[in-house]
Design a protein around this motif. Structure first.
Motif, PDB file in Angstrom:
ATOM      1  N   UNK A  92       0.812  -1.203   0.000  1.00 36.11           N
ATOM      2  CA  UNK A  92       0.000   0.000   0.000  1.00 36.11           C
ATOM      3  C   UNK A  92       0.848   1.256   0.000  1.00 36.11           C
ATOM      4  N   UNK A  93       0.202   2.415  -0.003  1.00 33.91           N
ATOM      5  CA  UNK A  93       0.931   3.682  -0.009  1.00 33.91           C
ATOM      6  C   UNK A  93       1.713   3.888   1.286  1.00 33.91           C
ATOM      7  N   UNK A  94       1.110   3.483   2.407  1.00 29.98           N
ATOM      8  CA  UNK A  94       1.800   3.616   3.688  1.00 29.98           C
ATOM      9  C   UNK A  94       2.817   2.494   3.859  1.00 29.98           C
ATOM     10  N   UNK A  95       3.970   2.831   4.417  1.00 34.74           N
ATOM     11  CA  UNK A  95       5.045   1.855   4.583  1.00 34.74           C
ATOM     12  C   UNK A  95       4.577   0.675   5.433  1.00 34.74           C
ATOM     13  N   UNK A  96       4.881  -0.529   4.965  1.00 38.93           N
ATOM     14  CA  UNK A  96       4.566  -1.726   5.729  1.00 38.93           C
ATOM     15  C   UNK A  96       3.149  -2.217   5.609  1.00 38.93           C
ATOM     16  N   UNK A  97       2.342  -1.584   4.770  1.00 39.05           N
ATOM     17  CA  UNK A  97       0.945  -1.998   4.612  1.00 39.05           C
ATOM     18  C   UNK A  97       0.769  -2.771   3.312  1.00 39.05           C
ATOM     19  N   UNK A  98      -0.219  -3.653   3.319  1.00 42.62           N
ATOM     20  CA  UNK A  98      -0.562  -4.421   2.131  1.00 42.62           C
ATOM     21  C   UNK A  98      -2.025  -4.169   1.781  1.00 42.62           C
ATOM     22  N   UNK A  99      -2.308  -4.104   0.507  1.00 42.62           N
ATOM     23  CA  UNK A  99      -3.669  -3.863   0.024  1.00 42.62           C
ATOM     24  C   UNK A  99      -4.052  -5.012  -0.903  1.00 42.62           C
ATOM     25  N   UNK A 100      -5.256  -5.530  -0.709  1.00 39.15           N
ATOM     26  CA  UNK A 100      -5.733  -6.611  -1.573  1.00 39.15           C
ATOM     27  C   UNK A 100      -6.344  -6.028  -2.846  1.00 39.15           C
ATOM     28  N   UNK A 101      -5.790  -6.424  -3.962  1.00 39.40           N
ATOM     29  CA  UNK A 101      -6.249  -5.956  -5.268  1.00 39.40           C
ATOM     30  C   UNK A 101      -6.992  -7.069  -5.995  1.00 39.40           C
ATOM     31  N   UNK A 102      -8.019  -6.695  -6.736  1.00 36.93           N
ATOM     32  CA  UNK A 102      -8.599  -7.616  -7.712  1.00 36.93           C
ATOM     33  C   UNK A 102      -7.586  -7.740  -8.845  1.00 36.93           C
ATOM     34  N   UNK A 103      -7.294  -8.953  -9.237  1.00 38.21           N
ATOM     35  CA  UNK A 103      -6.289  -9.163 -10.279  1.00 38.21           C
ATOM     36  C   UNK A 103      -6.661 -10.412 -11.074  1.00 38.21           C
ATOM     37  N   UNK A 104      -7.231 -10.192 -12.255  1.00 38.43           N
ATOM     38  CA  UNK A 104      -7.652 -11.317 -13.089  1.00 38.43           C
ATOM     39  C   UNK A 104      -6.522 -11.827 -13.970  1.00 38.43           C
TER      40      UNK A 104
END
Length: 387
Positions: free
Chosen positions: A318-330
């Motif tokens: 993610x934009x913030x350090x150390x964060x993860x964001x779940x993305x839709x990815x086909x």
């Protein structure tokens, strides 16, 4: 009294950008810099709200009846839709409970984290963005802006009603102090409140500037240059500026409100076209429903992925350090963009329904309430509205 339809159109377009901003789809246009930073457009909502509320009510809150009518108008404008969406999100959590009983877990447990039961009452009272102990982004997270705007509007009304002789000076002082608080990032106010107050009271002050310049309205050419220039500057700051951008953009949005208030340039003429005005009519419903649609579609994709064993998601930084964001990815850009387009269309369709059956009905309820005809059912639906 002048309606400023261009403001509605601007709000409608900004609401669409927020759908894209909150939809994390890996290979789609959600990852363009403008959409990644589109959350700042909420400040434009505040600035327009402050401008219009000052215009409509600065000289019309002299009696208890006028104050009462103002409170009814503001409440019925946003509260029915807000409560409806809160119930929808509580329903989502109940559905997650059912899925968990059948062994299907999603990203988080039902009624946990930002959707814990303790967050229901602050949301119901619309105070979730006012106290650091509450989660401003709980349940229907876009409603934090409604929380801030609603009580800022009531504060405005109380100032004008209680101290009319000093109201203009107090509102000017609040605008200055709000920008100072935003600059120093004071811990006395929540970040969302700092953000909203600066733009709201800045928008109110902008109307006073507009009044002074009203007799010197720019011609079509100059107005067109100013409109294009302010939009280009906002785009550059949003895409190239160093975060946080709340202070710079709050100022720029107030300038944009001032320029577009004259509705004299070529951009304004485009925004007055029927499709944009129709979109502007739906802007609040789009803003308030888009998170629910994104959640519903995301949940459906998770169920499909679990049932079929297909990989439809990717966890990315993610934009913030150390964060993860779940993305839709086909796996393909075409499919990812098609999902994004599907989300936008679905949000607009849902918003048409919530506007007709919830938002407009709330406005109609407010009109009946003010007229003392709250139980009168002879009148048909009225889709008129005010900000």
């Amino acid at each position: 009294m002048k309606r400023f339809p261009v403001f509605d159109s601007l709000c409608g377009l900004c609401a669409l950008t927020l759908i894209v901003h909150h939809s994390h789809i890996e290979r789609s246009f959600t990852e363009l810099a403008l959409f990644r930073n589109a959350s700042y457009f909420v400040e434009l909502f505040f600035a327009i709200s402050g401008f219009l509320i000052y215009r409509h009510y600065m000289n019309h809150l002299a009696t208890p009846r006028q104050l009462r009518d103002f409170v009814i108008t503001q409440t019925c404008r946003v509260y029915p839709l807000h409560v409806f969406m809160l119930v929808v999100f509580i329903g989502f959590e109940c559905a997650k409970l059912v899925l968990e009983r059948y062994g299907m877990s999603l990203n988080s447990a039902a009624f946990s984290g930002d959707r814990a039961p303790a967050e229901i009452l602050p949301n119901l009272l619309l105070i979730q963005a006012w106290w650091p102990g509450f989660n401003a982004l709980s349940f229907n997270y876009p409603s934090w802006a409604v929380s801030v705007q609603y009580y800022l509007a009531l504060l405005f009304a109380l100032i004008v009603f209680l101290v009319p002789a000093l109201a203009r000076k107090i509102l000017t002082l609040l605008a200055v102090l709000s920008f100072v608080a935003l600059f120093v990032e004071t811990p006395l106010l929540t970040p969302n409140l700092q953000w909203g107050a600066a733009a709201f009271f800045g928008g109110a002050l902008t109307y006073r500037v507009y009044l002074r310049l009203h007799d010197f309205a720019p011609g079509r050419l100059l107005a067109s240059v100013l409109e294009i220039a302010i939009l280009a500057l906002i785009y550059v700051i949003m895409t190239e500026g160093e975060k946080p951008l709340t202070l710079e953009l709050a100022l720029l949005f107030c300038v944009a409100v001032l320029i577009f208030a004259f509705e004299a340039g070529v951009v304004s003429q485009l925004l007055r076209l029927r499709p944009f005005r129709w979109l502007g009519k739906l802007w609040l419903s789009i803003y308030m429903t888009h998170a629910a649609v994104i959640f519903a579609v995301g949940t459906a994709l998770q169920i499909i992925a679990k049932r079929t064993g297909t990989t439809l998601f990717a966890d990315l930084p993610g934009d913030a350090a150390g964060t993860m964001v779940r993305y839709v990815s086909t796996g393909t850009g075409i499919n990812d963009n098609l999902i994004m387009v599907f989300l936008i269309v679905t949000v607009v369709v849902v918003s048409m329904l919530t506007y007709r059956y919830v938002e407009a009905q709330g406005v109609l309820l407010g009109k009946r309430w003010k007229a003392g005809k709250i139980v009168d059912r002879r009148q048909g639906p009225d889709a008129s509205r005010s900000i």
